[in-house]
Write an enzyme that holds these catalytic residues in place. Structure first.
Site, PDB file in Angstrom:
ATOM      1  N   ALA A  72       0.888  -1.262  -0.081  1.00 52.87           N
ATOM      2  CA  ALA A  72       0.042  -0.014  -0.027  1.00 52.87           C
ATOM      3  C   ALA A  72       0.902   1.319  -0.057  1.00 52.87           C
ATOM      4  O   ALA A  72       1.866   1.282   0.716  1.00 52.87           O
ATOM      5  CB  ALA A  72      -1.061   0.086   1.312  1.00 52.87           C
ATOM      6  N   LYS A  73       0.564   2.048  -0.812  1.00 54.66           N
ATOM      7  CA  LYS A  73       1.338   3.435  -1.165  1.00 54.66           C
ATOM      8  C   LYS A  73       1.278   4.191   0.300  1.00 54.66           C
ATOM      9  O   LYS A  73       2.002   5.099   0.486  1.00 54.66           O
ATOM     10  CB  LYS A  73       0.573   4.124  -2.111  1.00 54.66           C
ATOM     11  CG  LYS A  73       1.049   3.954  -3.450  1.00 54.66           C
ATOM     12  CD  LYS A  73       0.274   5.088  -4.415  1.00 54.66           C
ATOM     13  CE  LYS A  73       0.547   4.738  -5.989  1.00 54.66           C
ATOM     14  NZ  LYS A  73      -0.184   5.402  -6.559  1.00 54.66           N
ATOM     15  N   ARG A  74      -0.082   3.990   1.016  1.00 58.70           N
ATOM     16  CA  ARG A  74      -0.020   5.002   2.237  1.00 58.70           C
ATOM     17  C   ARG A  74       0.922   4.460   3.232  1.00 58.70           C
ATOM     18  O   ARG A  74       1.050   5.031   4.259  1.00 58.70           O
ATOM     19  CB  ARG A  74      -1.499   4.582   2.683  1.00 58.70           C
ATOM     20  CG  ARG A  74      -1.852   3.372   3.188  1.00 58.70           C
ATOM     21  CD  ARG A  74      -3.418   3.228   3.742  1.00 58.70           C
ATOM     22  NE  ARG A  74      -3.765   2.090   3.846  1.00 58.70           N
ATOM     23  CZ  ARG A  74      -4.118   1.367   3.146  1.00 58.70           C
ATOM     24  NH1 ARG A  74      -4.152   1.595   1.686  1.00 58.70           N
ATOM     25  NH2 ARG A  74      -4.311  -0.172   3.119  1.00 58.70           N
ATOM     26  N   ASP A  75       1.732   3.245   3.305  1.00 61.61           N
ATOM     27  CA  ASP A  75       2.627   2.862   4.232  1.00 61.61           C
ATOM     28  C   ASP A  75       4.096   3.945   4.113  1.00 61.61           C
ATOM     29  O   ASP A  75       5.003   3.712   3.307  1.00 61.61           O
ATOM     30  CB  ASP A  75       3.110   1.319   3.938  1.00 61.61           C
ATOM     31  CG  ASP A  75       3.780   1.089   5.205  1.00 61.61           C
ATOM     32  OD1 ASP A  75       4.300   1.954   6.066  1.00 61.61           O
ATOM     33  OD2 ASP A  75       3.905  -0.163   5.308  1.00 61.61           O
TER      34      ASP A  75
END
Ligand code: GLU
Length: 279
Positions: free
Chosen positions: A249-252
Site C-alpha cells: 500500500a502506497k499509504r505505508d
C-alpha cells in the site's frame, strides 16, 4: 536495442514499489539498451515540484541512472494539443461537458451499470450533440473534456494486437474503457494520450510498467494505430506484496525511499527488500 522507461507522476514521494518498477526497466536496458526517465506531471491539482525533485534524488541515490535528460509532460502541452487536433480532424473525438456527478447519475438511472476494468464507462451522453451545439457550448466558454469516440475509432483501426513479455500476443479489446478522456477539463491532455505520444516520440521499444496498467494498454494500442505510431512491446511487471500477501500500500509512509534512506538503509538493502516483496 531496447529503449524503455520509468514514468512516475510527482504526486507523492517514491516508495518501494516505484523502486521496483524503475529497477525492472533499468535491468531490461542494461545490455546496451537505454533507460529513460519521464516525469508525468499533467495533473495540475496533484503534481508538486518538490516531488519532482525527490524523484531525481531517489533515482540518483539508488544508482538508477537514466539516458539523456528528463522529459516533463507539462512542458509539452502544445504538442499534445496538436495530436488531439489530428484526431479531431478525423472526427474521432468529441467535447464532453458532463460533470462526474452527471455521469454517475446517468449510469445509476440506466438498467446496465457499465463498469470495466478501467472504471466506469461513459454512457456517451455528449457523443450525440450536433456540431452546432458543440460549437455553441465551447464558444460560450463551457468547460469540457475531449473523449475518444471509441466505436468509430475501433471500426477504423480494425483488429489489433500487442506483444507482452512472457505472454505472447494479446488481442486488443478496444471498447474496454468506453469513450475514454483524451484531454481533461483541467489539462489539455490525459494520461492515455500523453503516454502514447511520448512513448512514440521517445522511440520506446519496450514499455515497462506495473500490471495495474495492463488494461490501459488496450486503449494505448488503439491510439497508436489511429496516430500511425509504431507499437512497442510491453512488460507489465507484478506489483509488490507485503508479508500478509496483500498488495503493497502506497499509504505505508515508512516505505518511501526518503524514509528508508533516513533510517540508514543502503540502496542495496532497499533493492533487496523490493526483491523480497516481489509477487
Ligand atoms: N505515470 C504513471 C504512474 O505513475 C505510469 C505510466 C506508465 O508507465 O505508463 O502510474
Amino acid at each position: 536495442m531496447i529503449v524503455t522507461r520509468f514514468a512516475p507522476s510527482p504526486t507523492g514521494l517514491l516508495h518501494l514499489g516505484h523502486a521496483w518498477s524503475a529497477l525492472q526497466g533499468r535491468r531490461r536496458a542494461q545490455d546496451g539498451g537505454r533507460f529513460l526517465l519521464r516525469i508525468e506531471d499533467i495533473d495540475p491539482g496533484r503534481c508538486r515540484p518538490e516531488f519532482d525533485a525527490a524523484i531525481l534524488e531517489d533515482m540518483g541515490w539508488l544508482g538508477l541512472d537514466w539516458w539523456n535528460g528528463v522529459r516533463r509532460q507539462s512542458q509539452h502541452f502544445d504538442d499534445y494539443r496538436a495530436v488531439l487536433g489530428r484526431l479531431e480532424d478525423e472526427g474521432l473525438v468529441y467535447p464532453c461537458f458532463c460533470t462526474r456527478k452527471q455521469i454517475e447519475a446517468e449510469i445509476a438511472a440506466s438498467a446496465a451499470a457499465p463498469h470495466g476494468p478501467l472504471g466506469l464507462i461513459y454512457p456517451g451522453t455528449c457523443r450525440t450533440h450536433t456540431r452546432a451545439e458543440r460549437q455553441a457550448r465551447i464558444a460560450a466558454g463551457e468547460n469540457h473534456a475531449w473523449r475518444l469516440d471509441v466505436g468509430r475509432a475501433a471500426a477504423l483501426a480494425g483488429p489489433l494486437y500487442w506483444r507482452e513479455e512472457g505472454k505472447g500476443t494479446i488481442a486488443v479489446d478496444p471498447l474496454i474503457g468506453g469513450d475514454v478522456v483524451l484531454a481533461r477539463k483541467d489539462a489539455p491532455v490525459s494520461y492515455h494520450l500523453a503516454v502514447v505520444h511520448d512513448d512514440a516520440l521517445q522511440g520506446i521499444t519496450l514499455v515497462t510498467r506495473g500490471e495495474d496498467l495492463f488494461h490501459a494498454t488496450h486503449i494505448h494500442r488503439l491510439l497508436q494505430a489511429l496516430l500511425g505510431y509504431a507499437a512497442p512491446d510491453y512488460a507489465h511487471h507484478g506489483l509488490l506484496v507485503g508479508p500478509d500477501g496483500k498488495r503493497f500500500a502506497k499509504r505505508d509512509r515508512s516505505l518511501t525511499l526518503a524514509a528508508l534512506r533516513e533510517a540508514g538503509r543502503t540502496p542495496g538493502e532497499v533493492i533487496a527488500m523490493a526483491e523480497a516483496m516481489a509477487g
